[in-house]
Design an enzyme around this catalytic site. Structure first.
Site, PDB file in Angstrom:
ATOM      1  N   THR A 173     -10.737  -1.834   3.599  1.00 25.47           N
ATOM      2  CA  THR A 173     -10.474  -0.678   2.735  1.00 25.47           C
ATOM      3  C   THR A 173     -11.730   0.053   2.283  1.00 25.47           C
ATOM      4  OG1 THR A 173      -9.766  -0.129   0.475  1.00 25.47           O
ATOM      5  CG2 THR A 173     -10.304  -2.402   0.869  1.00 25.47           C
TER       6      THR A 173
ATOM      7  N   GLU B 159     -12.169   0.839  -0.621  1.00 26.93           N
ATOM      8  CA  GLU B 159     -12.529   0.260  -1.923  1.00 26.93           C
ATOM      9  C   GLU B 159     -13.760  -0.652  -1.802  1.00 26.93           C
ATOM     10  OE1 GLU B 159     -11.239   0.145  -5.375  1.00 26.93           O
ATOM     11  OE2 GLU B 159     -10.692   2.126  -4.679  1.00 26.93           O
TER      12      GLU B 159
ATOM     13  N   TYR C 146      -9.638  -6.473  -6.653  1.00 30.62           N
ATOM     14  CA  TYR C 146      -9.058  -6.115  -5.342  1.00 30.62           C
ATOM     15  C   TYR C 146     -10.163  -5.904  -4.316  1.00 30.62           C
ATOM     16  CZ  TYR C 146      -7.005  -3.116  -1.733  1.00 30.62           C
ATOM     17  OH  TYR C 146      -6.633  -2.570  -0.523  1.00 30.62           O
TER      18      TYR C 146
ATOM     19  N   LYS D 165     -11.176  -8.171  -0.979  1.00 29.51           N
ATOM     20  CA  LYS D 165     -11.197  -7.538   0.349  1.00 29.51           C
ATOM     21  C   LYS D 165     -12.588  -7.632   0.983  1.00 29.51           C
ATOM     22  CE  LYS D 165      -6.997  -5.660   1.067  1.00 29.51           C
ATOM     23  NZ  LYS D 165      -6.210  -5.679   2.314  1.00 29.51           N
TER      24      LYS D 165
HETATM   25  P1  NAP Z   1       1.918  -2.011   0.250  1.00 28.75           P
HETATM   26  O1  NAP Z   1       2.894  -0.918   0.501  1.00 28.75           O
HETATM   27  O2  NAP Z   1       1.584  -2.398  -1.143  1.00 28.75           O
HETATM   28  O3  NAP Z   1       2.455  -3.315   1.025  1.00 28.75           O
HETATM   29  C1  NAP Z   1       1.899  -4.580   0.812  1.00 28.75           C
HETATM   30  C2  NAP Z   1       2.673  -5.583   1.634  1.00 28.75           C
HETATM   31  O4  NAP Z   1       2.072  -6.881   1.470  1.00 28.75           O
HETATM   32  C3  NAP Z   1       4.142  -5.735   1.243  1.00 28.75           C
HETATM   33  O5  NAP Z   1       4.878  -5.877   2.429  1.00 28.75           O
HETATM   34  C4  NAP Z   1       4.157  -7.041   0.458  1.00 28.75           C
HETATM   35  O6  NAP Z   1       5.377  -7.712   0.521  1.00 28.75           O
HETATM   36  C5  NAP Z   1       3.110  -7.833   1.236  1.00 28.75           C
HETATM   37  N1  NAP Z   1       2.552  -8.984   0.515  1.00 28.75           N
HETATM   38  C6  NAP Z   1       1.908  -8.986  -0.678  1.00 28.75           C
HETATM   39  N2  NAP Z   1       1.488 -10.218  -0.978  1.00 28.75           N
HETATM   40  C7  NAP Z   1       1.874 -11.022   0.029  1.00 28.75           C
HETATM   41  C8  NAP Z   1       1.741 -12.402   0.303  1.00 28.75           C
HETATM   42  N3  NAP Z   1       1.139 -13.232  -0.556  1.00 28.75           N
HETATM   43  N4  NAP Z   1       2.254 -12.905   1.462  1.00 28.75           N
HETATM   44  C9  NAP Z   1       2.904 -12.083   2.325  1.00 28.75           C
HETATM   45  N5  NAP Z   1       3.070 -10.765   2.122  1.00 28.75           N
HETATM   46  C10 NAP Z   1       2.562 -10.240   0.995  1.00 28.75           C
HETATM   47  O7  NAP Z   1       0.533  -1.693   0.982  1.00 28.75           O
HETATM   48  P2  NAP Z   1       0.154  -0.563   2.089  1.00 28.75           P
HETATM   49  O8  NAP Z   1      -0.192   0.693   1.377  1.00 28.75           O
HETATM   50  O9  NAP Z   1       1.178  -0.548   3.154  1.00 28.75           O
HETATM   51  O10 NAP Z   1      -1.212  -1.160   2.642  1.00 28.75           O
HETATM   52  C11 NAP Z   1      -1.230  -2.107   3.705  1.00 28.75           C
HETATM   53  C12 NAP Z   1      -2.552  -2.859   3.692  1.00 28.75           C
HETATM   54  O11 NAP Z   1      -3.637  -1.954   3.855  1.00 28.75           O
HETATM   55  C13 NAP Z   1      -2.857  -3.608   2.404  1.00 28.75           C
HETATM   56  O12 NAP Z   1      -3.557  -4.782   2.765  1.00 28.75           O
HETATM   57  C14 NAP Z   1      -3.780  -2.673   1.635  1.00 28.75           C
HETATM   58  O13 NAP Z   1      -4.605  -3.415   0.760  1.00 28.75           O
HETATM   59  C15 NAP Z   1      -4.553  -2.066   2.771  1.00 28.75           C
HETATM   60  N6  NAP Z   1      -5.056  -0.708   2.556  1.00 28.75           N
HETATM   61  C16 NAP Z   1      -4.194   0.273   2.154  1.00 28.75           C
HETATM   62  C17 NAP Z   1      -4.670   1.567   2.017  1.00 28.75           C
HETATM   63  C18 NAP Z   1      -3.756   2.690   1.588  1.00 28.75           C
HETATM   64  O14 NAP Z   1      -4.274   3.740   1.182  1.00 28.75           O
HETATM   65  N7  NAP Z   1      -2.454   2.536   1.697  1.00 28.75           N
HETATM   66  C19 NAP Z   1      -6.029   1.863   2.283  1.00 28.75           C
HETATM   67  C20 NAP Z   1      -6.860   0.824   2.717  1.00 28.75           C
HETATM   68  C21 NAP Z   1      -6.359  -0.453   2.861  1.00 28.75           C
HETATM   69  P3  NAP Z   1       6.556  -7.537  -0.593  1.00 28.75           P
HETATM   70  O15 NAP Z   1       7.403  -6.399  -0.116  1.00 28.75           O
HETATM   71  O16 NAP Z   1       7.233  -8.852  -0.537  1.00 28.75           O
HETATM   72  O17 NAP Z   1       5.887  -7.253  -1.917  1.00 28.75           O
HETATM   73  N1  GDD Z   2      -2.170   4.337  -9.814  1.00 25.95           N
HETATM   74  C1  GDD Z   2      -2.558   5.306 -10.672  1.00 25.95           C
HETATM   75  N2  GDD Z   2      -1.726   5.689 -11.687  1.00 25.95           N
HETATM   76  N3  GDD Z   2      -3.769   5.878 -10.509  1.00 25.95           N
HETATM   77  C2  GDD Z   2      -4.135   6.865 -11.354  1.00 25.95           C
HETATM   78  C3  GDD Z   2      -3.312   7.299 -12.387  1.00 25.95           C
HETATM   79  C4  GDD Z   2      -2.045   6.676 -12.579  1.00 25.95           C
HETATM   80  O1  GDD Z   2      -1.272   6.995 -13.475  1.00 25.95           O
HETATM   81  N4  GDD Z   2      -3.953   8.309 -13.037  1.00 25.95           N
HETATM   82  C5  GDD Z   2      -5.111   8.504 -12.435  1.00 25.95           C
HETATM   83  N5  GDD Z   2      -5.242   7.618 -11.407  1.00 25.95           N
HETATM   84  C6  GDD Z   2      -6.421   7.506 -10.531  1.00 25.95           C
HETATM   85  C7  GDD Z   2      -6.995   6.093 -10.417  1.00 25.95           C
HETATM   86  O2  GDD Z   2      -7.816   5.796 -11.554  1.00 25.95           O
HETATM   87  C8  GDD Z   2      -7.779   6.219  -9.111  1.00 25.95           C
HETATM   88  O3  GDD Z   2      -9.047   6.755  -9.358  1.00 25.95           O
HETATM   89  C9  GDD Z   2      -6.967   7.229  -8.286  1.00 25.95           C
HETATM   90  O4  GDD Z   2      -6.031   7.830  -9.209  1.00 25.95           O
HETATM   91  C10 GDD Z   2      -6.196   6.628  -7.114  1.00 25.95           C
HETATM   92  O5  GDD Z   2      -5.450   5.541  -7.590  1.00 25.95           O
HETATM   93  P1  GDD Z   2      -4.322   4.829  -6.685  1.00 25.95           P
HETATM   94  O6  GDD Z   2      -3.375   5.830  -6.160  1.00 25.95           O
HETATM   95  O7  GDD Z   2      -3.777   3.682  -7.465  1.00 25.95           O
HETATM   96  O8  GDD Z   2      -5.134   4.311  -5.398  1.00 25.95           O
HETATM   97  P2  GDD Z   2      -6.551   3.578  -5.255  1.00 25.95           P
HETATM   98  O9  GDD Z   2      -7.501   4.590  -4.670  1.00 25.95           O
HETATM   99  O10 GDD Z   2      -6.950   2.891  -6.487  1.00 25.95           O
HETATM  100  O11 GDD Z   2      -6.224   2.446  -4.180  1.00 25.95           O
HETATM  101  C11 GDD Z   2      -5.489   2.744  -2.975  1.00 25.95           C
HETATM  102  O12 GDD Z   2      -6.400   3.114  -1.956  1.00 25.95           O
HETATM  103  C12 GDD Z   2      -7.300   2.068  -1.532  1.00 25.95           C
HETATM  104  C13 GDD Z   2      -8.200   2.666  -0.438  1.00 25.95           C
HETATM  105  O13 GDD Z   2      -9.226   3.402  -1.013  1.00 25.95           O
HETATM  106  C14 GDD Z   2      -4.677   1.492  -2.615  1.00 25.95           C
HETATM  107  O14 GDD Z   2      -3.800   1.831  -1.570  1.00 25.95           O
HETATM  108  C15 GDD Z   2      -5.585   0.370  -2.137  1.00 25.95           C
HETATM  109  O15 GDD Z   2      -4.769  -0.701  -1.620  1.00 25.95           O
HETATM  110  C16 GDD Z   2      -6.488   0.903  -1.025  1.00 25.95           C
HETATM  111  O16 GDD Z   2      -7.340  -0.120  -0.557  1.00 25.95           O
END
Ligand code: NAP
Ligand code: GDD
Length: 352
Positions: A129, A131, A153, A157
């Site tokens: 990520t 992050e 987090y 990671k």
């Molecule tokens: P998400 O919608 O939050 O999905 C997370 C998944 O992980 C869910 O299927 C959840 O299952 C499963 N899970 C959580 N803990 C587990 C455990 N202990 N054992 C087995 N399964 C578990 O996340 P996403 O946005 O699709 O992201 C997918 C991956 O990419 C994550 O690893 C995230 O950290 C990473 N990532 C995401 C982003 C982004 O912007 N979306 C960016 C960079 C990296 P349940 O349904 O049972 O809760």
């Molecule tokens: N969630 C949330 N809720 N975020 C808020 C809010 C709120 O009400 N208000 C402001 N924010 C700001 C957070 O402080 C952060 O700076 C930004 O919005 C994005 O927050 P999120 O949407 O929660 O995503 P993230 O950037 O912290 O994390 C996501 O992206 C990562 C990759 O950069 C997640 O998907 C992570 O799993 C992923 O790794």
């Protein structure tokens, strides 16, 4: 026919990746946790496909991982499972370390065992990520940028990133890190900022909610579409040699810009009161009502202020390019949430 095992299959990315691999003729095993309810909304429509099967497991339970691998005997594993919410990781840091960090070494060890037992070669994708860059030391961030994670987090990671790289270098495993910047979609979890905004704007438009409460509006993210990013994951595992790649759009926008664009698309005119921090509000200029207020409980103990990715390596070596950019992403999410809400309120025909 290739076989893939996807952890995190019920999540945003897992569901899109499953559809993508099934459309390519893969057999897909979805690794799911035992839950008290059988409903898994994002993958429920896929159960009619005979090439899609579920296996039970948890990244915090080694034996379940090994059993899942022995059952699926996959050619490719996509490890997408994680406690993926950054703010929540401050509230459950130990669990986050276990699932997101140690869970990855459990998976890598299980792969080694199965490879030794059967002689099969398994390709591994780790969901790393942006992050990791946290308090970023350079802008834009690329594969060579040093890491400075800012949350439990990000730190979990970080371990996962390095253990994946270490197993590649130590044991010659085909293991890749995709360093993915934020990617969103209508399937995004409801407590991430983009989806929270699009759901609430839809409710305000329909008159069933008055105000959105948010935290830091000035954080900037490089937001792409999840559908584009899952294709990048697959491309990484099709290469001759394993490597690590950044996937990003190369453009960033603040939470404030996302918010303003969402209201614009919904046709609701708004204006900030111009105050700073917790005193700022956005006012609806047609009614005078406050539609956005700041709730400091959404602030994070340590914030990641600016993320901006440079996807040049992925473009050059994988031929990967994002198709959906910021404005289209916001529009797709608003349209989808408007439709969903209208269906809930007025039935399957939508608004009468
Ligand atoms: P998400 O919608 O939050 O999905 C997370 C998944 O992980 C869910 O299927 C959840 O299952 C499963 N899970 C959580 N803990 C587990 C455990 N202990 N054992 C087995 N399964 C578990 O996340 P996403 O946005 O699709 O992201 C997918 C991956 O990419 C994550 O690893 C995230 O950290 C990473 N990532 C995401 C982003 C982004 O912007 N979306 C960016 C960079 C990296 P349940 O349904 O049972 O809760
Ligand atoms: N969630 C949330 N809720 N975020 C808020 C809010 C709120 O009400 N208000 C402001 N924010 C700001 C957070 O402080 C952060 O700076 C930004 O919005 C994005 O927050 P999120 O949407 O929660 O995503 P993230 O950037 O912290 O994390 C996501 O992206 C990562 C990759 O950069 C997640 O998907 C992570 O799993 C992923 O790794």
């Amino acid at each position: 026919m290739k076989t893939a095992l996807i952890t995190g299959v019920t999540g945003q990315d897992g569901s899109y990746l499953t559809e993508f691999l099934l459309s390519k003729g893969y057999k897909v095993y979805g690794f799911v946790r035992r839950t008290s309810e059988m409903k898994r909304a994002r993958i429920d429509p896929l159960h009619s496909n005979p090439n899609f099967k579920l296996v039970y497991g948890d990244l915090c339970d080694s034996s379940s991982i090994l059993n899942a691998l022995r059952k699926a005997m996959p050619d490719e594993i996509y490890n997408l499972a994680a406690q993926s919410h950054v703010k929540i990781s401050f509230e459950i840091p130990e669990y986050t370390a276990d699932a997101n960090g140690v869970g990855v070494v459990r998976m890598l060890e299980a792969i080694r065992r199965v490879e030794e037992e059967t002689g099969k070669k398994i390709r591994f994708y780790q969901a790393s990520t942006s992050e990791l860059y946290g308090k970023a030391v350079e802008i834009p961030q690329k594969e060579t940028t040093s890491f400075y994670p800012r949350s439990p987090y990000g730190i979990a990671k970080l371990y996962a990133f390095w253990i994946t790289k270490n197993y590649r270098e130590s044991y010659g495993m085909f293991a890749c890190n995709g360093i993915l910047f934020n990617h969103e979609s209508p399937r995004r979890g409801e407590n991430f900022v983009t989806r929270k905004i699009t759901i609430e704007v839809a409710k305000i438009k329909e008159g069933i909610s008055k105000c959105i409460y948010l935290g830091n509006l000035d954080a900037k993210r490089d937001w792409g579409h999840a559908k584009d990013y899952i294709e990048g994951m697959w491309l990484m595992l099709q290469k001759e040699k394993p490597d690590d790649y950044v996937l990003a759009t190369g453009e960033n926008h603040s939470v404030r810009e996302f918010l303003e664009e969402a209201f614009r698309v919904a046709g609701i005119p708004i204006k900030s009161n111009g105050k700073k921090g917790i005193h700022e509000e956005y006012i609806r200029t047609d009614t005078g009502e406050a539609v956005v207020k700041i709730d400091p409980s959404y602030y994070r103990p340590a914030e990641v202020d600016v993320l901006l990715g440079d996807p040049s390596k992925a473009k050059k070596e994988l031929g990967w390019k994002p198709k959906v950019m910021f404005r289209d992403l916001v529009k797709e999410m608003i349209d989808a949430d408007m439709k969903l809400l209208q269906k809930e309120l007025y039935g399957s025909k939508g608004r009468r």
